[in-house]
Design a protein around this motif. Sequence first.
Motif, PDB file in Angstrom:
ATOM      1  N   GLY A  50      -4.526  -2.125   4.101  1.00 33.74           N
ATOM      2  CA  GLY A  50      -4.544  -3.120   3.040  1.00 33.74           C
ATOM      3  C   GLY A  50      -3.244  -3.883   2.878  1.00 33.74           C
ATOM      4  O   GLY A  50      -3.188  -4.875   2.146  1.00 33.74           O
ATOM      5  N   ALA A  53      -2.957  -7.817   1.550  1.00 34.02           N
ATOM      6  CA  ALA A  53      -2.353  -7.876   0.218  1.00 34.02           C
ATOM      7  C   ALA A  53      -1.137  -8.802   0.235  1.00 34.02           C
ATOM      8  O   ALA A  53      -0.942  -9.604  -0.686  1.00 34.02           O
ATOM      9  CB  ALA A  53      -1.953  -6.480  -0.240  1.00 34.02           C
ATOM     10  N   GLU A 112       0.813  -1.216   0.000  1.00 39.26           N
ATOM     11  CA  GLU A 112       0.000   0.000   0.000  1.00 39.26           C
ATOM     12  C   GLU A 112       0.849   1.269   0.000  1.00 39.26           C
ATOM     13  O   GLU A 112       0.319   2.371  -0.076  1.00 39.26           O
ATOM     14  CB  GLU A 112      -0.950   0.002   1.204  1.00 39.26           C
ATOM     15  CG  GLU A 112      -2.096   0.987   1.074  1.00 39.26           C
ATOM     16  CD  GLU A 112      -3.115   0.874   2.192  1.00 39.26           C
ATOM     17  OE1 GLU A 112      -3.897   1.826   2.385  1.00 39.26           O
ATOM     18  OE2 GLU A 112      -3.143  -0.171   2.869  1.00 39.26           O
ATOM     19  N   GLN A 140      -6.394   3.846  -0.449  1.00 38.14           N
ATOM     20  CA  GLN A 140      -6.974   3.001   0.584  1.00 38.14           C
ATOM     21  C   GLN A 140      -7.664   1.790  -0.041  1.00 38.14           C
ATOM     22  O   GLN A 140      -8.435   1.931  -0.984  1.00 38.14           O
ATOM     23  CB  GLN A 140      -7.995   3.796   1.405  1.00 38.14           C
ATOM     24  CG  GLN A 140      -7.441   5.059   2.046  1.00 38.14           C
ATOM     25  CD  GLN A 140      -6.384   4.771   3.095  1.00 38.14           C
ATOM     26  OE1 GLN A 140      -6.451   3.768   3.803  1.00 38.14           O
ATOM     27  NE2 GLN A 140      -5.402   5.661   3.217  1.00 38.14           N
ATOM     28  N   PHE A 141      -7.372   0.612   0.488  1.00 38.29           N
ATOM     29  CA  PHE A 141      -8.064  -0.591   0.042  1.00 38.29           C
ATOM     30  C   PHE A 141      -8.017  -1.616   1.171  1.00 38.29           C
ATOM     31  O   PHE A 141      -7.329  -1.417   2.183  1.00 38.29           O
ATOM     32  CB  PHE A 141      -7.455  -1.153  -1.249  1.00 38.29           C
ATOM     33  CG  PHE A 141      -6.062  -1.715  -1.087  1.00 38.29           C
ATOM     34  CD1 PHE A 141      -5.861  -3.058  -0.784  1.00 38.29           C
ATOM     35  CD2 PHE A 141      -4.942  -0.903  -1.245  1.00 38.29           C
ATOM     36  CE1 PHE A 141      -4.578  -3.578  -0.641  1.00 38.29           C
ATOM     37  CE2 PHE A 141      -3.655  -1.412  -1.097  1.00 38.29           C
ATOM     38  CZ  PHE A 141      -3.474  -2.752  -0.796  1.00 38.29           C
ATOM     39  N   GLY A 142      -8.765  -2.696   1.010  1.00 40.82           N
ATOM     40  CA  GLY A 142      -8.824  -3.707   2.065  1.00 40.82           C
ATOM     41  C   GLY A 142      -8.881  -5.114   1.519  1.00 40.82           C
ATOM     42  O   GLY A 142      -8.667  -5.351   0.327  1.00 40.82           O
ATOM     43  N   LYS A 143      -9.215  -6.029   2.386  1.00 40.08           N
ATOM     44  CA  LYS A 143      -9.231  -7.446   2.037  1.00 40.08           C
ATOM     45  C   LYS A 143     -10.184  -7.725   0.876  1.00 40.08           C
ATOM     46  O   LYS A 143      -9.875  -8.526  -0.016  1.00 40.08           O
ATOM     47  CB  LYS A 143      -9.628  -8.269   3.266  1.00 40.08           C
ATOM     48  CG  LYS A 143      -9.688  -9.770   3.005  1.00 40.08           C
ATOM     49  CD  LYS A 143     -10.073 -10.520   4.269  1.00 40.08           C
ATOM     50  CE  LYS A 143     -10.214 -12.021   4.012  1.00 40.08           C
ATOM     51  NZ  LYS A 143     -10.604 -12.756   5.249  1.00 40.08           N
ATOM     52  N   ASP A 177     -10.970  -5.905  -1.613  1.00 47.22           N
ATOM     53  CA  ASP A 177     -10.336  -5.513  -2.876  1.00 47.22           C
ATOM     54  C   ASP A 177      -9.314  -6.551  -3.312  1.00 47.22           C
ATOM     55  O   ASP A 177      -9.214  -6.876  -4.502  1.00 47.22           O
ATOM     56  CB  ASP A 177      -9.656  -4.150  -2.721  1.00 47.22           C
ATOM     57  CG  ASP A 177     -10.646  -3.041  -2.418  1.00 47.22           C
ATOM     58  OD1 ASP A 177     -11.480  -2.730  -3.279  1.00 47.22           O
ATOM     59  OD2 ASP A 177     -10.574  -2.499  -1.301  1.00 47.22           O
ATOM     60  N   VAL A 178      -8.558  -7.055  -2.344  1.00 48.79           N
ATOM     61  CA  VAL A 178      -7.559  -8.085  -2.654  1.00 48.79           C
ATOM     62  C   VAL A 178      -8.236  -9.312  -3.256  1.00 48.79           C
ATOM     63  O   VAL A 178      -7.762  -9.881  -4.251  1.00 48.79           O
ATOM     64  CB  VAL A 178      -6.772  -8.471  -1.382  1.00 48.79           C
ATOM     65  CG1 VAL A 178      -5.830  -9.641  -1.671  1.00 48.79           C
ATOM     66  CG2 VAL A 178      -5.977  -7.272  -0.860  1.00 48.79           C
TER      67      VAL A 178
END
Length: 260
Positions: free
Chosen positions: A145, A149, A106, A182-185, A187-188
């Motif tokens: 994230g 990731a 990230e 910003q991203f999270g699980k 998105d993964v």
Amino acid sequence: MEEQKFLEKEVNHLEKQLENIKDETKTGFDKSKLFLPISILIAAVLISSSLLYTRGGLRGTANIGGQQQALGQPVPGAKVNVSADNDPFLGNEKAKVTVIEFSDFECPFCRSMWRDTLPQLKKDYIDTGKIKFVYRDYPLDFHAGAKPAAEGAECARDQGKFWEMHDKIFQEQDKQGQGTIQFGKADVVKWAGQLGLNMNQFNQCLDSGKYKAEVEKDLKDGSAAGVSGTPTTFINGRSLVGAQPYTSFKTIIDEELSKK
């Protein structure tokens, strides 16, 4: 505001104040204002230098005594004995030069390394068998994230697609702009699905925390080697801190290749 733009704005502001000082010198000079040119110089160093993320936040690097160092950190000295462990790599496993990157998925500066430097390294040194390039995880606490990731990329590795997932994670963030994305699980998982992975296997791997210990080991090994921010890269143990330009890597790699 994105970090680079913020720093540029500060320099512009300081430059205007410097011009005002120059005008004042025509009628009288206030020596107390000498701090302003120094402030401009510091800000310029921050902008022109590479940047990295540390556990405590944003930090710059500057060229001090001919060496790149994180501001507020000691200048790298002797070679560091850092292991490639069993982490994924590109290139020749028995190459004379091993390049180990500790990275955070990230981190915008790690993304810069992936986008601007890694392709050139791949063309000139990885694809030609001159170096072994190893990716190790160093997820920072304030990047939500980063850990999912890192674990997700390891789960993709189970299906032979670590580097595809590695690229995908950075590509999807790059599409959204500059700076920290910003991203999270979730998105993964979505990105993994777009790679055509067996999602039942992938989800089971990710949900079970199969590679949590592996990621934590990378983090521990990196800290033991002196890593405090990302990206930090070791070339046969010689550290480069921050998103350094290709020429910085080339100089050290060529020196190591030339050794008997």
